[in-house]
Scaffold this active site. Structure first.
Site: not given
Ligand code: NAD
Length: 333
Positions: A236, A265, A299
């Site tokens: 993270r 993000e 991601h």
């Protein structure tokens, strides 16, 4: 027929949702993430299935309840996007997928590590631009005679350790929650200080826990690393202090940074920008503009076929078990 509205279903995922639907659920597959503006798309369903950045807040849950939707499940491990307190008050059942193929993230972490370790990124950029010179920064160690440090030796950390061990690297780990101070999941444990000092590639696999793993890698930790150490973060964004990493890159204090996660993000990943300057986070713009030894992926750690199949199958089983028995092993409320 039990109708499920699933949000954030990418075009590549549709076939998997249909193929794995052995329970014959009536599926309403929505490409967009659930937000306040599109919540009406769930009307007429019995249940919804969310993804990580879907909005499962009180406002949406209240509307679901009004429309007779009593099941709000997520196909992710994390469930901080679902307001469990509101779900409990509204008598809505919630469930998650507690784990899926750990190799999905582990393989990406290893790929980022090796790509930076062998300077593949800058070499590729240069040859694409017509520069085929063998440049000094391409000179490399070899992984089989190097050391890899895994921080967080859980499911994903253990899978990455296995991959690197297979290539002959010495793997050491650090984990703060362990019964045996020497070994966890087959990884030999050392202190954090020793790992930072010894490792050529350092890979992070800890959860984000405010006040615990927040900025676990900060200026002091970067200072202890080898000057050519590669740091990889597929965990993270908040686990690493980005400002400190940028400073360390600028001062050539580390060899490279590879990450699958960034702050802000939600505002960056999933979007296409005409110019890097248009990114809502200028720290990310700076990293992308100035450092060929930085790799950012959007991601995609869990975006693999086995992980997707696990997420969908476990979610379907969660629904069927709940219908059959009133609960399932992965229930949250
Ligand atoms: P896990 O729970 O199996 O392992 C986490 C490990 O970290 C545990 O062994 C735990 O003891 C250790 N740990 C916790 N706090 C620590 C600390 N302060 N210092 C050192 N070790 C600590 O979890 P996992 O399935 O291996 O996943 C790890 C993380 O990967 C998740 O929490 C998530 O943030 C991230 N993740 C990323 C993606 C992606 O797509 N990039 C996908 C899934 C998970």
């Amino acid at each position: 027929m039990f109708k499920i509205t699933a949000y954030g279903v990418r075009p590549t995922e549709v076939d998997y949702f249909n193929k794995l639907n052995t329970y014959d659920f009536d599926l309403n597959l929505i490409p967009a993430m659930l937000v306040h503006e599109n919540v009406e798309t769930a009307k007429g369903s019995d249940a919804v299935l969310l993804r990580g950045t879907c909005v499962g807040d009180r406002e949406n849950l209240t509307k679901f309840k009004e429309w007779g939707i009593n099941y709000v499940f997520t196909r992710t491990v994390g469930f901080d996007h679902v307001d469990l307190e509101a779900a409990k008050e509204l008598n809505i059942k919630a469930a998650r997928v507690p784990g899926y193929s750990p190799y999905a993230v582990a393989e990406l972490a290893m790929t980022l590590g090796m790509t930076l370790f062998r300077s593949v990124g800058p070499a590729m950029a240069n040859t694409h631009a017509g520069n085929f010179k063998v440049l000094d920064p391409y000179f490399s160690k070899e992984i089989h005679s190097s050391t890899v440090g895994i921080i967080g030796c859980g499911r994903i950390g253990a899978a990455e350790a296995e991959l690197y061990s297979g290539m002959g690297a010495k793997v050491i780990g650090y984990d703060s929650h362990t019964n045996d101070p020497k070994v966890k999941n087959g990884i030999n444990l050392v202190s954090l200080a020793e790992l930072l000092k010894e490792a050529d590639i350092i890979s992070l696999h800890v959860p984000f826990v405010p006040g615990d793993t927040e900025n676990l890698i900060d200026e002091a930790e970067l200072e202890q690393m080898k000057d050519d150490a590669i740091l990889i973060n597929t965990a993270r964004a908040q686990v690493v202090n980005m400002e400190a990493v940028t400073k360390a890159l600028q001062a050539h204090k580390i060899g490279g940074y590879g990450t699958d996660v960034v702050v802000d993000e939600g505002a960056i990943f999933g979007n296409e920008f005409a110019n890097l300057a248009d990114l809502p986070n200028q720290d990310v713009t700076e990293l992308m503009n100035n450092y060929p030894n930085v790799i950012i992926t959007p991601h995609i750690g869990s975006f693999t076929e086995p992980a997707l199949e696990d997420m969908i199958s476990v979610s379907y089983k969660n629904f069927q078990d709940t219908l059959d028995n009133g609960t399932c092993a992965n229930e949250l409320v």
